[in-house]
Design a protein around this motif. Structure first.
Motif, mmCIF file in Angstrom:
data_model
loop_
_atom_site.group_PDB
_atom_site.id
_atom_site.type_symbol
_atom_site.label_atom_id
_atom_site.label_comp_id
_atom_site.label_asym_id
_atom_site.label_seq_id
_atom_site.Cartn_x
_atom_site.Cartn_y
_atom_site.Cartn_z
ATOM 1 N N ALA A 110 -1.242 -2.672 -9.900
ATOM 2 C CA ALA A 110 -2.221 -2.572 -8.827
ATOM 3 C C ALA A 110 -1.684 -2.532 -7.646
ATOM 4 N N MET A 111 -0.417 -3.054 -7.175
ATOM 5 C CA MET A 111 0.446 -2.980 -6.094
ATOM 6 C C MET A 111 0.770 -1.698 -5.957
ATOM 7 N N LEU A 112 1.272 -1.018 -6.826
ATOM 8 C CA LEU A 112 1.711 0.431 -6.799
ATOM 9 C C LEU A 112 0.600 1.162 -6.510
ATOM 10 N N ASP A 113 -0.631 1.028 -7.190
ATOM 11 C CA ASP A 113 -1.947 1.739 -7.033
ATOM 12 C C ASP A 113 -2.277 1.624 -5.570
ATOM 13 N N ARG A 114 -2.163 0.400 -5.164
ATOM 14 C CA ARG A 114 -2.562 0.288 -3.655
ATOM 15 C C ARG A 114 -1.773 1.020 -2.604
ATOM 16 N N ALA A 115 -0.304 0.994 -2.917
ATOM 17 C CA ALA A 115 0.543 1.732 -2.155
ATOM 18 C C ALA A 115 0.404 3.258 -2.140
ATOM 19 N N PHE A 116 0.011 3.926 -3.402
ATOM 20 C CA PHE A 116 -0.015 5.146 -3.336
ATOM 21 C C PHE A 116 -1.490 5.563 -2.733
ATOM 22 N N GLU A 117 -2.568 4.877 -2.931
ATOM 23 C CA GLU A 117 -3.635 5.090 -1.946
ATOM 24 C C GLU A 117 -3.518 5.148 -0.456
ATOM 25 N N CYS A 118 -2.611 4.231 -0.004
ATOM 26 C CA CYS A 118 -2.428 3.868 1.249
ATOM 27 C C CYS A 118 -1.607 5.064 1.888
ATOM 28 N N TRP A 119 -0.734 5.392 1.028
ATOM 29 C CA TRP A 119 0.217 6.783 1.539
ATOM 30 C C TRP A 119 -0.925 7.928 1.464
ATOM 31 N N VAL A 120 -1.695 8.202 0.487
ATOM 32 C CA VAL A 120 -2.637 9.448 0.339
ATOM 33 C C VAL A 120 -3.541 9.368 1.675
ATOM 34 N N HIS A 121 -4.253 8.334 2.061
ATOM 35 C CA HIS A 121 -5.279 8.127 3.093
ATOM 36 C C HIS A 121 -4.538 8.138 4.173
ATOM 37 N N ALA A 122 -3.289 7.806 4.344
ATOM 38 C CA ALA A 122 -2.487 8.033 5.599
ATOM 39 C C ALA A 122 -2.219 9.316 5.853
ATOM 40 N N GLU A 123 -1.854 10.377 5.122
ATOM 41 C CA GLU A 123 -2.064 11.730 5.111
ATOM 42 C C GLU A 123 -3.262 12.186 5.436
ATOM 43 N N ASP A 124 -4.374 11.827 4.928
ATOM 44 C CA ASP A 124 -5.750 12.140 5.123
ATOM 45 C C ASP A 124 -5.634 11.902 6.891
ATOM 46 N N ILE A 125 -5.646 10.887 7.410
ATOM 47 C CA ILE A 125 -5.600 10.438 8.788
ATOM 48 C C ILE A 125 -4.814 11.116 9.576
ATOM 49 N N ALA A 126 -3.405 11.521 9.346
ATOM 50 C CA ALA A 126 -2.503 12.112 9.928
ATOM 51 C C ALA A 126 -2.943 13.718 9.886
ATOM 52 N N ASP A 127 -3.676 14.340 8.948
ATOM 53 C CA ASP A 127 -4.252 15.676 9.024
ATOM 54 C C ASP A 127 -5.331 15.557 9.890
ATOM 55 N N ALA A 128 -6.123 14.527 10.046
ATOM 56 C CA ALA A 128 -7.403 14.530 10.954
ATOM 57 C C ALA A 128 -6.978 14.541 12.188
ATOM 58 N N VAL A 129 -5.959 13.841 12.694
ATOM 59 C CA VAL A 129 -5.530 13.853 14.234
ATOM 60 C C VAL A 129 -4.255 14.937 14.208
ATOM 61 N N ASP A 130 -3.909 15.732 13.283
ATOM 62 C CA ASP A 130 -2.967 16.814 13.530
ATOM 63 C C ASP A 130 -1.595 16.119 13.801
ATOM 64 N N TYR A 131 -1.085 15.452 13.039
ATOM 65 C CA TYR A 131 0.216 14.489 13.125
ATOM 66 C C TYR A 131 0.968 14.601 11.936
ATOM 67 N N PRO A 132 2.251 14.748 11.958
ATOM 68 C CA PRO A 132 2.972 14.934 10.837
ATOM 69 C C PRO A 132 3.246 13.569 10.195
ATOM 70 N N TYR A 133 3.204 13.552 8.858
ATOM 71 C CA TYR A 133 3.433 12.418 8.077
ATOM 72 C C TYR A 133 4.382 12.678 6.755
ATOM 73 N N ALA A 134 5.295 11.815 6.832
ATOM 74 C CA ALA A 134 6.426 12.073 5.589
ATOM 75 C C ALA A 134 5.876 11.340 4.380
ATOM 76 N N PRO A 135 6.396 11.984 3.132
ATOM 77 C CA PRO A 135 6.217 11.280 2.032
ATOM 78 C C PRO A 135 6.955 9.713 1.931
ATOM 79 N N PRO A 136 6.434 9.145 1.037
ATOM 80 C CA PRO A 136 7.277 7.637 0.801
ATOM 81 C C PRO A 136 8.919 8.014 0.456
#
Length: 438
Positions: free
Chosen positions: A289-315
């Motif tokens: 579950a902790m890995l699942d939450r880490a994965f979703e946190c990264w995925v949605h961080a990329e969603d946010i970064a795309d929305a504000v046109d900001y680069p975001y690196a993978p884990p």
């Protein structure tokens, strides 16, 4: 006894200082005493005076003096164009060059060409810190002084991803917090989406992370809000509906406090992480579950970064590998669920076996950062992947596979190297996309 002029920089007869260190109309006597009179008694007439610090012209209200252009010949001005493009001329030379550029078309064209060349030579450097810097600093600190209660290895990806997302959010203004974001996932082999804002995404993470928090005995962020189930989508929709107004930047503080609390409390559970965490219609052990939450946190961080046109690196590669491993372990169950729903083919040559025995398998090869190989059993979640029963081979980039598992890449468009049973490959790719949810 005072070591400064009691007149506070004014003339000895109350006359104002003109900025040169001598009182207006006092002649040179006072100044001479200050420079060469040394040995006088401080405070006595004729004693040496300590001048007050001079104020810069830029610090005052006076206008800057205009720079007069020097008179230079055309040949000299042409030779200065390179230095002018590099901003290496003196103020007078720059003024002369710029005055000349308004009169000489040939020099103006050459100056423009040189300026464009300078921009190519001076590559802009990113002001963002290296994503691996935090890990290196923490590793160095922990080598010197190990923590009394260390963070379990399976909780480290969640700790890192929440910290990275929080760093992205810290300088957001109101405009960024209300920037539109579209959440995407796959449902019944078709794309689904939900429109929200950056603040709405953080509210979503807060409520779904709350399932882990509740399992650890922490407070539920929903409070008295009732939900039809503990499914992530149901919890999120209930939170959004109960809000009197759309979420704002205020949601960041409770989300970050909860993430700190989850990591802190998980650290006291020991290294096993076997505690079940219910997600409504399924459950995961705490470590997954902790890995699942880490994965979703990264995925949605990329969603946010795309929305504000900001680069975001993978884990980091180590954390990305753990996330891919979780998805690979969930694939057999996802395939079985698709088969029960009539969405997956039973296979042209099924090799049905009892639980724990080898069966038909697909080799999933992940290339690049966090890569590796996994043998995915195709006919039963209880079977064991076997190279002897391999019927297909799929190769994917690590980040591409994660985006497929997040529902951000349609299975039919996944850039994959494919060899072997086409039906098995299609089922695995669609099962990977089916792991996604809101």
């Amino acid at each position: 006894m005072k070591a400064y002029d009691e007149n506070d920089g004014n003339g000895e007869n109350g006359e104002e200082d003109d900025g040169t260190g001598a009182a207006a109309g006092s002649g040179t006597g006072s100044a001479g005493a200050g420079v060469g009179g040394g040995g006088g008694v401080p405070g006595a007439p004729g004693a040496a005076r300590i001048p007050l610090p001079r104020a810069s012209v830029e610090d005052g209200g006076r206008t800057l003096p205009e720079v007069a252009a020097v008179a230079l010949e055309h040949q000299v001005l042409t030779s200065l164009l390179g230095a002018w493009a590099l901003a290496a001329c003196s103020a007078q030379e720059a003024a002369a060059v710029e005055e000349h550029l308004g009169e000489c078309d040939a020099c103006a064209e050459e100056a423009l060409r040189l300026r464009e060349a300078v921009t190519l030579l001076q590559r802009p450097e990113s002001l963002d810190l290296d994503p691996a810097l935090r890990t290196r600093v923490l590793d160095g600190c922990l080598e010197r002084r190990p923590p009394r209660i260390p963070v379990p290895r399976w909780a480290a990806p969640y700790d890192a991803e929440t910290a990275r997302l929080d760093a992205l959010l810290q300088d957001f203004g109101d405009a960024e917090w209300h920037a539109p974001v579209r959440l995407r996932w796959f449902e019944a082999d078709s794309e689904a989406s939900r429109r929200t804002t950056v603040a709405g995404v953080i509210a979503h993470l807060l409520t779904v992370d709350g399932t882990v928090a509740v399992s650890l005995g922490l407070a539920d962020p929903l409070g008295d809000i009732t939900t039809p189930s503990r499914a992530p989508a149901a919890r999120t929709e209930a939170y959004w509906r109960a809000s009197h107004r759309p979420p704002t930047r205020a949601v960041r503080a409770p989300w970050r406090a909860q993430s700190h609390g989850i990591v802190r409390t998980a650290s006291f559970t020991g290294e096993t992480g076997g505690m079940p965490v219910p997600y409504g219609d399924f459950e995961l052990p705490l470590r997954d579950a902790m890995l699942d939450r880490a994965f979703e946190c990264w995925v949605h961080a990329e969603d946010i970064a795309d929305a504000v046109d900001y680069p975001y690196a993978p884990p980091s590669a180590r954390h990305l590998n753990s996330m891919i491993d979780l998805a690979a372990r969930l694939l057999p169950g996802a395939l079985a669920a698709r088969r029960r729903a009539g969405l997956a083919a039973p296979g042209g040559r099924p090799h049905l076996v009892t639980a724990g025995e080898p069966g038909r398998s697909l080799r999933l090869e992940i290339e690049g950062s966090g890569g590796g190989e996994w043998l995915i059993p195709l006919d039963s979640p209880g079977a064991v992947g076997s190279a002897d029963h391999e019927v297909a081979h799929v190769a994917l980039d690590g980040v591409e596979f994660c985006r497929l598992a997040a529902g951000h890449v349609p299975p039919a468009e996944a850039a994959a190297g494919q060899v072997g049973d086409r039906e098995a490959i299609r089922d695995v790719l669609f099962a990977a996309a089916g792991l996604s949810r809101m």
